[in-house]
Design an enzyme around this catalytic site. Structure first.
Site, short mmCIF file in Angstrom:
data_model
loop_
_atom_site.label_atom_id
_atom_site.label_comp_id
_atom_site.label_asym_id
_atom_site.label_seq_id
_atom_site.Cartn_x
_atom_site.Cartn_y
_atom_site.Cartn_z
N HIS A 57 26.69 -90.11 -12.11
CA HIS A 57 26.54 -88.69 -11.79
C HIS A 57 27.67 -87.86 -12.40
CE1 HIS A 57 26.27 -84.90 -9.69
NE2 HIS A 57 27.39 -85.16 -9.01
N HIS A 81 35.11 -84.71 -10.24
CA HIS A 81 34.78 -83.67 -9.25
C HIS A 81 34.43 -84.21 -7.87
CE1 HIS A 81 30.46 -84.26 -10.27
NE2 HIS A 81 30.25 -83.80 -9.06
N GLU A 85 36.83 -85.82 -2.74
CA GLU A 85 36.05 -85.74 -1.52
C GLU A 85 35.59 -87.11 -1.03
OE1 GLU A 85 35.76 -83.45 0.41
OE2 GLU A 85 33.96 -83.73 1.61
N ASP A 86 35.20 -87.96 -1.97
CA ASP A 86 34.49 -89.18 -1.59
C ASP A 86 35.30 -90.47 -1.71
OD1 ASP A 86 32.38 -87.51 -1.22
OD2 ASP A 86 31.38 -87.99 -3.11
N ASP A 268 4.49 -61.74 -23.67
CA ASP A 268 5.33 -62.69 -24.38
C ASP A 268 4.99 -64.13 -24.03
OD1 ASP A 268 6.18 -62.19 -21.87
OD2 ASP A 268 8.25 -61.70 -22.39
MN MN Z 1 28.62 -83.99 -7.62
#
Ligand code: MN
Length: 734
Positions: A57, A81, A85-86, A268
């Site tokens: 991911h 990222h 947190e994890d 269009d």
């Molecule tokens: Mn993520």
């Protein structure tokens, strides 16, 4: 969608390296490799819900971000990222290993992820968008977050239906509009299409099928037009790219389902895009197209000379071919194309590397800001002094607003510097009036705590608690202040009266003014009408709760005191003692429908017999008589607050009394003027109540004289006499 389908949306580190190598950017591959190694170690055996290794991911997100052409730090932050947190690695570790910019981006993305964004209310959605932008003290936070969101949407199939719908709605309300503002059209379109698929699967499918049906027809059509245009353009094939543009399903959905058009009615639906190297070719091609086909009036738009606020540039036109089929054509350069697809992210190729650029900016101003970035980037080519440019952009972005949450997830928007008191009153007046304290991010804070963007604030209340006077000095917003005052006004009238009188007396003492209670009341009369108070007590109460602020009115009170009470330095021969008078109706004025009532001549306009007058029934002071033209009397009484208080009055025929009138005489400022005026008045046997003069600059003096006359004609003759004095410049009846 099965697991095997989902894996198609994942990219691994090899894919990332390939993207980085194919770009023209100068990436720090070693540092990126190090970040990947950490992410891989940190996520270890973690898996996505679908069972796919978690590391894929962040790697995929990094690929998306690299695809925008973003810098090394953005790619590292993408890889890391979800680490803070994890996993066991914290922000300090990231900062130590990869620097403060990377840590800051990771921190921002983590914070945004924790917020519950889903909201049904339009107003709230706008606040959430503003807050996200405010929280992203570095624009790269938003760009990484959008990429994260995009990848999660591509792989959301295995999530529960409710979760898919919630995320989809968040995209529609929050993330897609942000992508739009940043000019990132590719992200916006994909987020919207993926979300629409979960929000209205049936509608989505219908359009998807229709598009598929038309696919063959479309391809043939596009192919034919492509050949015609390239031939007519006379440009070598390497200089011109023409392709059919597929509109996003969401935009077709809006036009068909929401605007009630059929697929055939969408101009269009068949759309061509032409990309060339130079701007002049754009305009040349426009001419070519308009020669080949018939332009539809008012469908031409020049976004090259006037770019959209989100930096978008292109020429748009809609034409009809010989078979009567309308189609839209967009013409742009490659550079414009980059900007059109990736917006703000496209500009990282300029290697400006500026950060913290949308700090705390209001969403509405963001559009203006982005066009400014564009200007700045254009200007940069000339000056090449990027440090100056960065400084300019940063200075432009002072923090004006903060966005905070209630524990339920509602967003509140306050001016910067607001305290928990302001928030309490913003939530509800009753919440403010019963506040005992507040918790910010679950910790008790003091009442003067200044809120910061992104904090969760809970206001603690108690039934029998109420505001304190010192809150008036602590709170920041005027709305909180006026609500606190309102409370004191309503709840504490008796205390306010005592307090207000004390405050006023203290101020007067400081100015060396000492008056009896009665004199004080007379002094304050002028303030009653102006503030719509009926009694001096009301005035005291207002001072007490802070409705009237003493520092504001003291100068005027002192002026009034000087005019009415201060012992004058007068020429001793002329002045007699002034005696306060009260009159009864019998002595000059007839009040219609009332006999023998107490009549008082107003001090504001000093009416004289002959003047057009009106009566006002006061509370407790009888009828006060004003000139009809007095500024304290409304022009249209029927629409005034209490029209029933105004009564018709008239002058008696034979009046044997004197009336007070105040004249302001402007004259040349030289010694003896006051004496000349007084001599003139005494020669007419005019009774002088007060007389004083002061210099008003420019060689002029203002003489204020309160005299007694028996009618308006009498006064006019006095004015005439004074005007004949050489020193007198002008006279005003006050
Ligand atoms: Mn993520």
């Amino acid at each position: 969608m099965s697991k095997y389908d989902e894996i198609a949306h994942y990219q691994d580190f090899e894919d990332l390296l390939k993207i980085l190598k194919e770009s023209n950017n100068n990436y720090d591959i070693k540092k990126i490799q190090k970040a990947y190694t950490l992410a891989e170690k940190a996520h270890g055996d973690q898996r996505r819900i679908s069972g796919i290794p978690y590391i894929l991911h962040p790697t995929s997100v990094a690929c998306i971000v690299a695809g925008f052409g973003m810098d090394t730090d953005s790619i590292i932050a993408s890889l890391l990222h979800d680490v803070v947190e994890d996993t066991e690695y914290d922000l300090n570790y990231v900062r130590k290993e990869f620097g403060k910019d990377v840590a800051n981006i990771v921190d921002g993305v983590t914070k945004i992820s924790k917020i519950k964004l889903y909201t049904r209310e339009e107003q709230q959605a706008e606040n959430v968008r503003k807050m996200l932008i405010a929280m992203s003290n570095d624009i790269r936070v938003i760009i990484v977050k959008l990429a994260d969101r995009l990848h999660n949407m591509r792989t959301i199939e295995c999530m529960k239906e409710q979760k898919r719908r919630d995320k989809s709605r968040e995209n529609m309300e929050v993330f897609a509009p942000i992508a739009h503002r940043l000019g990132m059209k590719a992200v916006k379109d994909e987020l919207e299409d993926l979300s629409l698929r979960y929000l209205d699967p049936v509608g989505y499918k219908e359009i998807e099928d229709a598009l598929l049906l038309k696919e063959n027809e479309r391809e043939k059509f596009i192919d034919k037009k492509k050949k015609e245009i390239i031939k007519a353009s006379k440009l070598p094939g390497s200089k011109i790219t023409v392709y059919g543009r597929v509109k996003s399903i969401n935009s077709i959905y809006r036009k068909t389902f929401l605007k009630g058009k059929t697929l055939d009615e969408i101009y269009d639906f068949f759309a061509l895009r032409i990309i060339v190297d130079e701007i002049k070719d754009c305009y040349n091609l426009l001419g070519v197209i308009h020669d080949l086909y018939t332009p539809i009036p008012r469908r031409f738009k020049d976004y090259i000379s006037t770019p959209k606020p989100n930096m978008y540039q292109s020429l748009h036109t809609t034409v009809i071919d010989r078979d009567g089929i309308p189609f839209e054509v967009q013409i742009r350069t490659w550079e414009m194309h980059q900007t059109a697809e990736n917006g703000i992210a496209a500009h990282w190729k300029y290697k400006l590397g500026f950060t913290r650029i949308v700090n705390g900016k209001k969403a509405r101003e963001l559009d203006a800001y982005i066009s400014r970035i564009k200007d700045v980037l254009a200007a940069q080519i000339d000056t090449d002094d990027s440090t100056d440019i960065i400084r300019n952009i940063r200075n432009d972005f002072d923090q004006n607003e903060v966005y905070v949450f209630s524990p339920k997830g509602d967003v509140f928007n306050l001016p910067n510097g607001s305290t928990v008191i302001d928030l309490a009153y913003l939530i509800h007046t009753e919440v403010g009036n019963h506040m005992v304290g507040a918790k910010v991010d679950h910790r008790i804070v003091s009442i003067d705590y200044k809120l910061k963007t992104g904090e969760i604030c809970e206001i603690l209340t108690q039934k029998d608690s109420h505001p304190r006077r010192d809150w008036l000095d602590i709170c920041k917003t005027s709305s909180a202040r006026s609500k606190i005052r309102q409370w004191f006004k309503n709840e504490k009238r008796d205390e306010n009266i005592v307090e207000g009188k004390m405050m006023l007396e203290r101020e007067l003492k400081r100015s060396n003014i000492s008056l009896t209670d009665e004199e004080l009341e007379e002094l304050l009369q002028f303030m009653l009408k102006k503030n719509k108070f009926n009694t001096v007590t009301d005035l005291y109460a207002s001072i007490g709760y802070g409705g009237i602020q003493l520092w504001k009115v003291m100068p005027r009170i002192k002026e009034e005191y000087n005019a009415k009470f201060k012992p004058e330095e007068m020429p001793p021969v002329i002045v007699k003692n002034a005696t306060p008078r009260r009159r009864h109706a019998s002595s000059g004025v007839i009040v219609e429908g009332m006999e023998d009532c107490l009549v008082k001549f107003s001090q504001c306009c000093n009416p004289l017999p002959g003047d057009d007058i009106i009566g006002y029934i006061t509370r407790g002071y009888g009828v006060s008589i004003h000139k009809r033209s007095c500024t304290n009397i409304p022009e249209d009484i029927s629409t005034s607050e209490e029209p029933e208080r105004y009564v018709k009055v008239s002058w008696e025929d034979d009046i044997n009394d004197n009336f007070r009138s105040t004249l302001e005489i402007v004259c040349s400022d030289r010694t003896g003027v006051l004496a000349d005026v007084t001599i003139a008045l005494s020669s007419m046997r005019i009774f002088i109540n007060t007389l004083n003069s002061r210099s008003i600059g420019n060689g002029r003096a203002l003489v204020t004289a309160t005299i007694e006359v028996f009618s308006r004609e009498h006064l006019e003759s006095v004015i005439e006499r004074l005007q004949s004095l050489r020193e007198v410049i002008s006279i005003n009846r006050f």
